[in-house]
Motif scaffolding. Structure first.
Motif, PDB file in Angstrom:
ATOM      1  N   LEU A 217      10.165   4.108  -6.870  1.00 26.77           N
ATOM      2  CA  LEU A 217       8.811   3.321  -7.342  1.00 26.77           C
ATOM      3  C   LEU A 217       8.268   5.129  -7.493  1.00 26.77           C
ATOM      4  O   LEU A 217       6.848   4.917  -6.877  1.00 26.77           O
ATOM      5  CB  LEU A 217       8.023   2.304  -6.929  1.00 26.77           C
ATOM      6  CG  LEU A 217       8.846   0.728  -7.110  1.00 26.77           C
ATOM      7  CD1 LEU A 217       7.549   0.284  -6.544  1.00 26.77           C
ATOM      8  CD2 LEU A 217       9.582   0.154  -8.347  1.00 26.77           C
ATOM      9  N   GLY A 218       8.760   5.364  -8.655  1.00 25.29           N
ATOM     10  CA  GLY A 218       7.722   6.727  -8.828  1.00 25.29           C
ATOM     11  C   GLY A 218       7.252   6.835 -10.073  1.00 25.29           C
ATOM     12  O   GLY A 218       6.698   5.450 -10.740  1.00 25.29           O
ATOM     13  N   LYS A 219       6.403   7.375 -10.232  1.00 28.05           N
ATOM     14  CA  LYS A 219       5.471   8.009 -11.614  1.00 28.05           C
ATOM     15  C   LYS A 219       5.940   7.039 -12.721  1.00 28.05           C
ATOM     16  O   LYS A 219       5.379   6.962 -13.595  1.00 28.05           O
ATOM     17  CB  LYS A 219       4.882   8.986 -11.784  1.00 28.05           C
ATOM     18  CG  LYS A 219       4.185   9.672 -10.691  1.00 28.05           C
ATOM     19  CD  LYS A 219       3.691  10.981 -11.295  1.00 28.05           C
ATOM     20  CE  LYS A 219       1.894  11.650 -10.274  1.00 28.05           C
ATOM     21  NZ  LYS A 219       1.774  12.886 -10.234  1.00 28.05           N
ATOM     22  N   ASP A 220       7.529   7.240 -13.308  1.00 25.53           N
ATOM     23  CA  ASP A 220       7.882   6.637 -13.820  1.00 25.53           C
ATOM     24  C   ASP A 220       7.988   5.253 -14.571  1.00 25.53           C
ATOM     25  O   ASP A 220       8.028   4.514 -15.276  1.00 25.53           O
ATOM     26  CB  ASP A 220       9.312   6.734 -14.013  1.00 25.53           C
ATOM     27  CG  ASP A 220      10.118   6.749 -13.024  1.00 25.53           C
ATOM     28  OD1 ASP A 220       9.295   6.950 -12.613  1.00 25.53           O
ATOM     29  OD2 ASP A 220      11.434   5.998 -13.419  1.00 25.53           O
ATOM     30  N   LYS A 221       7.749   4.547 -12.892  1.00 28.07           N
ATOM     31  CA  LYS A 221       7.604   3.103 -12.797  1.00 28.07           C
ATOM     32  C   LYS A 221       5.959   2.701 -13.085  1.00 28.07           C
ATOM     33  O   LYS A 221       5.818   1.165 -13.830  1.00 28.07           O
ATOM     34  CB  LYS A 221       8.299   3.107 -11.971  1.00 28.07           C
ATOM     35  CG  LYS A 221       9.797   3.249 -11.377  1.00 28.07           C
ATOM     36  CD  LYS A 221      10.437   2.896 -12.488  1.00 28.07           C
ATOM     37  CE  LYS A 221      12.100   2.961 -11.925  1.00 28.07           C
ATOM     38  NZ  LYS A 221      12.983   2.325 -13.040  1.00 28.07           N
TER      39      LYS A 221
ATOM     40  N   TRP B 223       1.191  -0.812   0.536  1.00 26.33           N
ATOM     41  CA  TRP B 223       0.041  -0.296  -0.333  1.00 26.33           C
ATOM     42  C   TRP B 223       0.656   1.543   0.185  1.00 26.33           C
ATOM     43  O   TRP B 223       0.780   1.929  -0.460  1.00 26.33           O
ATOM     44  CB  TRP B 223      -0.883   0.021   1.420  1.00 26.33           C
ATOM     45  CG  TRP B 223      -0.696  -0.614   2.736  1.00 26.33           C
ATOM     46  CD1 TRP B 223      -0.197   0.395   3.549  1.00 26.33           C
ATOM     47  CD2 TRP B 223      -0.971  -1.921   3.113  1.00 26.33           C
ATOM     48  NE1 TRP B 223       0.360   0.051   4.523  1.00 26.33           N
ATOM     49  CE2 TRP B 223       0.142  -1.294   4.418  1.00 26.33           C
ATOM     50  CE3 TRP B 223      -1.217  -2.780   2.891  1.00 26.33           C
ATOM     51  CZ2 TRP B 223       0.132  -2.361   5.412  1.00 26.33           C
ATOM     52  CZ3 TRP B 223      -0.316  -3.715   3.998  1.00 26.33           C
ATOM     53  CH2 TRP B 223       0.210  -3.434   4.812  1.00 26.33           C
ATOM     54  N   LYS B 224       2.061   1.093   0.571  1.00 29.10           N
ATOM     55  CA  LYS B 224       3.049   2.367   0.006  1.00 29.10           C
ATOM     56  C   LYS B 224       3.574   2.549  -1.146  1.00 29.10           C
ATOM     57  O   LYS B 224       3.585   3.597  -1.824  1.00 29.10           O
ATOM     58  CB  LYS B 224       3.988   1.532   1.023  1.00 29.10           C
ATOM     59  CG  LYS B 224       3.753   2.516   1.847  1.00 29.10           C
ATOM     60  CD  LYS B 224       5.255   1.846   3.502  1.00 29.10           C
ATOM     61  CE  LYS B 224       5.332   2.194   4.473  1.00 29.10           C
ATOM     62  NZ  LYS B 224       6.649   1.169   5.134  1.00 29.10           N
ATOM     63  N   ILE B 225       3.629   1.258  -2.102  1.00 30.54           N
ATOM     64  CA  ILE B 225       3.585   1.459  -3.661  1.00 30.54           C
ATOM     65  C   ILE B 225       2.241   2.208  -3.911  1.00 30.54           C
ATOM     66  O   ILE B 225       2.689   3.139  -5.067  1.00 30.54           O
ATOM     67  CB  ILE B 225       4.020  -0.118  -3.902  1.00 30.54           C
ATOM     68  CG1 ILE B 225       5.455   0.177  -3.398  1.00 30.54           C
ATOM     69  CG2 ILE B 225       4.347   0.673  -5.125  1.00 30.54           C
ATOM     70  CD1 ILE B 225       6.279  -1.806  -3.788  1.00 30.54           C
ATOM     71  N   ALA B 226       0.785   1.240  -4.002  1.00 29.41           N
ATOM     72  CA  ALA B 226       0.231   2.651  -3.820  1.00 29.41           C
ATOM     73  C   ALA B 226      -0.374   3.392  -4.000  1.00 29.41           C
ATOM     74  O   ALA B 226      -0.833   4.263  -4.821  1.00 29.41           O
ATOM     75  CB  ALA B 226      -1.487   1.202  -3.822  1.00 29.41           C
ATOM     76  N   GLU B 227       0.043   3.968  -2.965  1.00 30.59           N
ATOM     77  CA  GLU B 227       0.046   5.907  -2.471  1.00 30.59           C
ATOM     78  C   GLU B 227       0.610   5.895  -2.950  1.00 30.59           C
ATOM     79  O   GLU B 227       0.989   7.957  -2.897  1.00 30.59           O
ATOM     80  CB  GLU B 227      -0.193   5.731  -0.865  1.00 30.59           C
ATOM     81  CG  GLU B 227      -1.352   4.721  -0.023  1.00 30.59           C
ATOM     82  CD  GLU B 227      -1.174   4.815   0.814  1.00 30.59           C
ATOM     83  OE1 GLU B 227      -0.142   5.369   2.207  1.00 30.59           O
ATOM     84  OE2 GLU B 227      -2.227   3.751   1.841  1.00 30.59           O
TER      85      GLU B 227
END
Length: 317
Positions: free
Chosen positions: A62-66, A52-56
């Protein structure tokens, strides 16, 4: 997509950052395994706070570019295809903690060379799928960053949690004296893991019990972390999966390490799996959810403070 189709998978994916609503199931293309790689049909995948940290959008690597991103970092499954020179065969039972360029919450997952660890007889697929990330977070925190040795003392916060209940057992296996915090309902459970002393964090202050310790292992942060510096001996170390207060540590004559993220380490994971096969380390699974109940699984893991791990039943044998 059919059961024998190895070119597409059903996966838990996000296409944008946000709340639980951004998590969805999608059909994704799966490449053929390259040299030394394996294609695994996932049996069980773990649900972890990092999901959920990734999802948030709160997981810096892991940024928007991923985007889009398939969630999940650890799994167990059966090898269904192999690349040239791969050190495994079709039908082998394996588990793995994978890097962030792929996701484990998927019916098919590529494992890079060196990532797979064999699942021996005596270790269930459920346990093998639940343990990799939690075990490596515990192992790397206690041993690689903390340098915990036999005869030392350690306070482990959240001793009944997914990482904490593995950390308690690994610290005891190492020969350390273990104090752990837990809620009232989990005191006996954490004692059964081998903790020498368990503190009900709602009814007691751990500072009244723990003194002059070699190490604090912290997965809680906040006030709990802030209070933990005072239970260390001079030169002791606080290892946290959250941002540690380096300035406070220095002022109090103790050590800490910069924020870190657990990383794949097949050799260390193999040692944990061997400890599980020997019965030295046991994994507790709080609840298993089917893949299509991913929202329920995430909500349960995030808000119910489960004892042990939460897993997804993907395609069990």
């Amino acid at each position: 997509m059919t059961e024998t189709d190895l070119s597409h998978a059903r996966a838990v994916r996000i296409e944008r950052f946000g709340g639980p609503e951004v998590i969805d199931l999608a059909d994704v293309a799966v490449p053929a395994p390259g040299a030394g790689a394996l294609l695994v049909r996932t049996a069980f995948a773990s649900v972890n706070p990092v999901d959920w940290k990734i999802a948030e959008g709160k997981y810096p690597p892991l940024g928007k570019d991923k985007l889009p991103i398939v969630l999940g970092r650890d799994l167990s499954g059966t090898v269904v295809a192999v690349g040239a020179g791969a050190d495994a065969q079709i039908g082998d039972r394996v588990c793995a903690f994978i890097d962030t360029d792929r996701g484990a919450q998927s019916t098919l997952v590529i494992l890079k060379p060196g990532e797979a660890v064999a699942v021996p007889e005596g270790v269930s697929f459920e346990d093998a799928g639940a343990v990799p990330l939690a075990a490596m977070t515990a192992w790397q925190g206690l041993f690689d960053h903390g340098g915990l040795e036999a005869g030392q003392s350690v306070l482990i916060h959240g001793g009944a949690g997914g990482v904490g209940h593995i950390a308690v057992q690994l610290a005891k296996w190492k020969g350390a004296r273990v104090i752990a915090t837990a809620s009232a309902k989990d005191l006996d459970f954490v004692r059964s893991l081998g903790a020498d002393q368990v503190v009900d964090y709602k009814a007691e202050r751990f500072e009244d019990v723990a003194h002059d310790l070699d190490m604090v292992y912290d997965t809680q942060g906040g006030e709990t972390q802030d209070r933990s510096f005072g239970v260390l001996r001079k030169g002791g170390i606080l290892v946290s999966t959250l941002d540690p207060d380096a300035a406070k540590a220095e002022a109090m004559g103790v050590r800490t390490v910069p924020r870190w993220h657990a990383s794949p380490d097949a050799a260390a994971l193999r040692q944990v799996i061997d400890l599980m096969a020997a019965g030295t380390v046991k994994v507790t699974i709080a609840k298993a959810f089917p893949l299509d109940a991913i929202h329920d699984a995430q909500a349960f893991a995030q808000h119910e403070h489960p004892r042990g791990k939460v897993i997804l039943t993907v395609a069990p044998d």
